[in-house]
Motif scaffolding. Sequence first.
Motif, PDB file in Angstrom:
ATOM      1  N   ARG A 130       1.018  -1.281  -0.041  1.00 61.57           N
ATOM      2  CA  ARG A 130      -0.052  -0.150  -0.325  1.00 61.57           C
ATOM      3  C   ARG A 130       1.004   1.377   0.111  1.00 61.57           C
ATOM      4  NH1 ARG A 130      -1.819   3.472   4.061  1.00 61.57           N
ATOM      5  NH2 ARG A 130      -4.211   4.621   3.475  1.00 61.57           N
ATOM      6  N   GLN A 176      -4.825   2.916  -8.542  1.00 55.82           N
ATOM      7  CA  GLN A 176      -6.214   3.686  -7.510  1.00 55.82           C
ATOM      8  C   GLN A 176      -6.775   2.586  -7.127  1.00 55.82           C
ATOM      9  OE1 GLN A 176      -6.597   5.964  -5.818  1.00 55.82           O
ATOM     10  NE2 GLN A 176      -8.235   5.299  -4.785  1.00 55.82           N
ATOM     11  N   LYS A 177      -7.017   1.962  -8.624  1.00 53.48           N
ATOM     12  CA  LYS A 177      -8.263  -0.008  -8.066  1.00 53.48           C
ATOM     13  C   LYS A 177      -6.488  -0.829  -7.286  1.00 53.48           C
ATOM     14  CE  LYS A 177     -10.243  -3.093 -11.199  1.00 53.48           C
ATOM     15  NZ  LYS A 177     -10.132  -3.710 -12.141  1.00 53.48           N
ATOM     16  N   ASP A 180      -7.305   0.412  -3.904  1.00 52.71           N
ATOM     17  CA  ASP A 180      -8.530  -0.144  -3.841  1.00 52.71           C
ATOM     18  C   ASP A 180      -8.563  -1.467  -3.024  1.00 52.71           C
ATOM     19  OD1 ASP A 180      -9.670   2.404  -3.579  1.00 52.71           O
ATOM     20  OD2 ASP A 180     -10.474   2.121  -5.236  1.00 52.71           O
ATOM     21  N   GLU A 181      -7.991  -2.681  -3.987  1.00 48.62           N
ATOM     22  CA  GLU A 181      -8.146  -3.941  -3.480  1.00 48.62           C
ATOM     23  C   GLU A 181      -7.134  -4.059  -2.107  1.00 48.62           C
ATOM     24  OE1 GLU A 181      -6.814  -6.096  -7.966  1.00 48.62           O
ATOM     25  OE2 GLU A 181      -8.562  -5.170  -8.688  1.00 48.62           O
ATOM     26  N   ASN A 183      -6.407  -2.847  -0.082  1.00 43.88           N
ATOM     27  CA  ASN A 183      -7.357  -1.967   0.851  1.00 43.88           C
ATOM     28  C   ASN A 183      -8.665  -2.597   1.215  1.00 43.88           C
ATOM     29  OD1 ASN A 183      -5.891   0.618   1.497  1.00 43.88           O
ATOM     30  ND2 ASN A 183      -7.304   2.048   0.084  1.00 43.88           N
ATOM     31  N   ALA A 184      -9.500  -3.084   0.548  1.00 43.19           N
ATOM     32  CA  ALA A 184      -9.968  -4.244   0.536  1.00 43.19           C
ATOM     33  C   ALA A 184      -9.638  -5.673   0.936  1.00 43.19           C
ATOM     34  CB  ALA A 184     -11.163  -4.717  -0.683  1.00 43.19           C
TER      35      ALA A 184
END
Length: 356
Positions: A130, A176-177, A180-181, A183-184
């Motif tokens: 990240r 960004q995608k 997000d993955e 972070n998820a």
Amino acid sequence: AAGAVMDVIKLDKEKFRLGHTKVFFRAGILGFMEEVREDKIGEVLSWLQAGARGKASRMQFKKLQDQKLALYCCQRTIRNYYIGKTWLWWQIWIAIKPNLKCTQFGKYKAEYEEKIALAEANIDKAVADREKVQAVYDGLNGQKTELELALKSGGSAVQDIIDKTNRVEGMAADVQKSLDEVNARIKGEKTQKNALEAQIQKTNATVAQLEGEITNLEGVLSSSEQDRANKDDQIRTLKDEIAHQSDMISKLSKEKRAVGDSRQKTEEDIQSAEDKCNHLSRVKGKLEQALDEAEDALEREKKVKGDIEKSKRKVEGDLKLTQEAVSDLERVKAELTQAVARKEKEASALSAKIED
């Protein structure tokens, strides 16, 4: 039917005669028949009593056998209960078993600890990814800012900058995608970690509760050891009592042997008395035989008397028919009467002799 009965009892054919409607016996046979009848009735009654007593005894034996098996079952159950009651491991297991949700507690604990370690190992890598993506995103964002400033100042390479800007925005969208993955995934790992920590806390609480129960059971163990010491004292007391009882049994055995000797002497006296009774029975049999012979002689005398009376009736009939021979017949009658009196005297003398 009467002949079949006589054949069954094996009565001599000279002792009876069969008529059309009656059976004629010699003197003394009627008493013999009564004795046979009483013996047969006694045999039938004995057979009935034996059958009834056998049935009652079998029913009683079946009842006692069922009670014996039930007592064996009760003894086995009570013995197992008292063995388990004094077995501390069994008490610990009974106390712990209701609180256990499964029998593979160690397996699930190891599995959860492995998952927690894996999550902790992966979360550092996810945080590093990240941060790396965030650095790339910050660089791209700075380049975008510079390009926007360049666009505001104008220049001949506007179209190239627009293309470069579009490419940068596409790369930024991809980054960004990916962010997000990541972070998820990090959020899911944190959720799983929180659940595992809650499970570990619950497990630790259960372990603490079990430790408290084990402490209580150790107290029970100490009290059980005290009870065991008390039971040992009782066992020693019982052994002393058993030794005393053994001495009493030896004394009673000696008394039993003395009683057996006296009993043997009594049996010898009884045997001698039985020998005397047998001798008297033989004497009685001989006397009864003599009595039977005397009765046969008496029967013959009675038969002679019956013949004489028959002759007397015949003479009286002839007297009615022939009046001429009255005097001769009276003389014959007188002679016959004297003979009968003489025979009666002999019979009475014989009866008196028999009675003596």
